[in-house]
Design a protein around this motif. Structure first.
Motif, short mmCIF file in Angstrom:
data_model
loop_
_atom_site.label_atom_id
_atom_site.label_comp_id
_atom_site.label_asym_id
_atom_site.label_seq_id
_atom_site.Cartn_x
_atom_site.Cartn_y
_atom_site.Cartn_z
N ILE A 57 0.83 -1.20 0.00
CA ILE A 57 0.00 0.00 0.00
C ILE A 57 0.87 1.26 0.00
O ILE A 57 0.65 2.19 -0.79
N ALA A 58 1.88 1.32 0.87
CA ALA A 58 2.69 2.53 1.01
C ALA A 58 3.74 2.65 -0.09
O ALA A 58 4.05 3.76 -0.54
N ARG A 59 4.32 1.54 -0.51
CA ARG A 59 5.41 1.52 -1.50
C ARG A 59 6.41 2.65 -1.23
O ARG A 59 6.55 3.60 -2.02
N PRO A 60 7.13 2.57 -0.09
CA PRO A 60 8.09 3.63 0.25
C PRO A 60 9.08 3.88 -0.88
O PRO A 60 9.48 2.94 -1.58
N SER A 61 9.46 5.13 -1.06
CA SER A 61 10.38 5.49 -2.14
C SER A 61 11.82 5.11 -1.82
O SER A 61 12.66 5.06 -2.72
N THR A 62 12.12 4.85 -0.56
CA THR A 62 13.45 4.39 -0.18
C THR A 62 13.33 2.93 0.26
O THR A 62 12.27 2.50 0.70
N PRO A 63 14.42 2.17 0.17
CA PRO A 63 14.35 0.75 0.54
C PRO A 63 14.24 0.57 2.05
O PRO A 63 15.24 0.58 2.77
N ALA A 105 7.05 -3.58 -4.84
CA ALA A 105 7.35 -2.92 -3.56
C ALA A 105 8.61 -3.52 -2.97
O ALA A 105 9.00 -4.65 -3.28
N TYR A 106 9.23 -2.75 -2.09
CA TYR A 106 10.49 -3.14 -1.46
C TYR A 106 10.35 -4.41 -0.62
O TYR A 106 9.38 -4.61 0.09
N HIS A 107 11.35 -5.24 -0.72
CA HIS A 107 11.63 -6.31 0.25
C HIS A 107 13.12 -6.60 0.13
O HIS A 107 13.67 -6.50 -0.98
N PRO A 108 13.82 -6.92 1.22
CA PRO A 108 15.25 -7.19 1.13
C PRO A 108 15.63 -8.29 0.13
O PRO A 108 16.74 -8.31 -0.37
N SER A 109 14.68 -9.19 -0.17
CA SER A 109 14.96 -10.27 -1.10
C SER A 109 14.76 -9.87 -2.56
O SER A 109 14.88 -10.70 -3.45
N GLY A 110 14.48 -8.63 -2.80
CA GLY A 110 14.29 -8.12 -4.16
C GLY A 110 12.98 -7.37 -4.24
O GLY A 110 12.03 -7.63 -3.50
N ARG A 111 12.93 -6.40 -5.13
CA ARG A 111 11.71 -5.61 -5.33
C ARG A 111 10.62 -6.55 -5.82
O ARG A 111 10.63 -7.00 -6.97
#
Length: 196
Positions: A57-63, A105-111
């Motif tokens: 929902i938020a899809r932050p612009s930074t990781p 959306a961001y996740h440490p395992s890949g967008r």
């Protein structure tokens, strides 16, 4: 092979149904994931599912993760903890169903794409559910077709031919050993789409 919100629903429903058999146990004294007891593992699972919805929902612009944590009431019973997990799965499933297909959306395992978030939710439910089940001395019996799709999408490097998909998923997440196969300590799923 893609993973859908229906797969997430099936994984969560299966885990919750099986864990309900131990609802009269003391979850605070039963082992869960790592240092967590079964109660805290259920809380972590509910939080993970809701957090993934928040990322979509938020899809932050930074990781980064969205800055909130979902916690259960400290007096929650095991049945209420299963309700918390069910709600978390429902929130993530509803979010997945309302997102445009090209959302990432961001996740440490890949967008991650929608299938990646559905798959992450399935892995969280299944493996944390297994951790709790072991501590509570019950057995999970998740749908094997869901396990197959989760393996193919989230662990594309895993060759699971001629292996029960549930056993292969437990091996892929370092919950069991398979003869002739190396340890999966330090495992990671693939959140990013397989084609990019």
């Amino acid at each position: 092979m893609t993973i859908t919100p229906d797969d997430l629903d099936a994984a969560v429903t299966s885990v919750v149904s099986d864990l309900r058999k131990a609802a009269n146990h003391d979850w605070s004294s039963a082992p869960g994931t790592g240092e967590l007891n079964a109660w805290r593992t259920a809380e972590h699972l509910g939080d993970c599912l809701i957090s993934y919805a928040g990322l979509l929902i938020a899809r932050p612009s930074t990781p980064r993760f969205v800055c909130f944590e979902s916690v259960a009431d400290s007096a929650a019973t095991p049945s209420e903890m299963l309700e918390f997990v069910t709600v978390g799965g429902g929130i993530l499933g509803a979010t997945l169903r309302t997102m445009a297909p090209d959302v990432r959306a961001y996740h440490p395992s890949g967008r991650a794409d929608l299938a990646g978030f559905a798959g992450m939710g399935c892995v969280e439910a299944l493996v944390h559910g297994e951790d709790m089940a072991r501590g509570l001395e019950i057995t999970l019996d998740p749908p094997r077709d869901v396990c197959s799709r989760v393996l193919a999408r989230m662990f594309p490097e895993v060759d699971a031919v001629d292996i029960d998909p549930w056993t292969a998923l437990l091996w892929a997440t370092d919950r069991t050993d398979l003869p002739g196969r190396p340890s999966r300590a330090g495992w990671q799923w693939r959140g990013a789409p397989l084609d990019g």
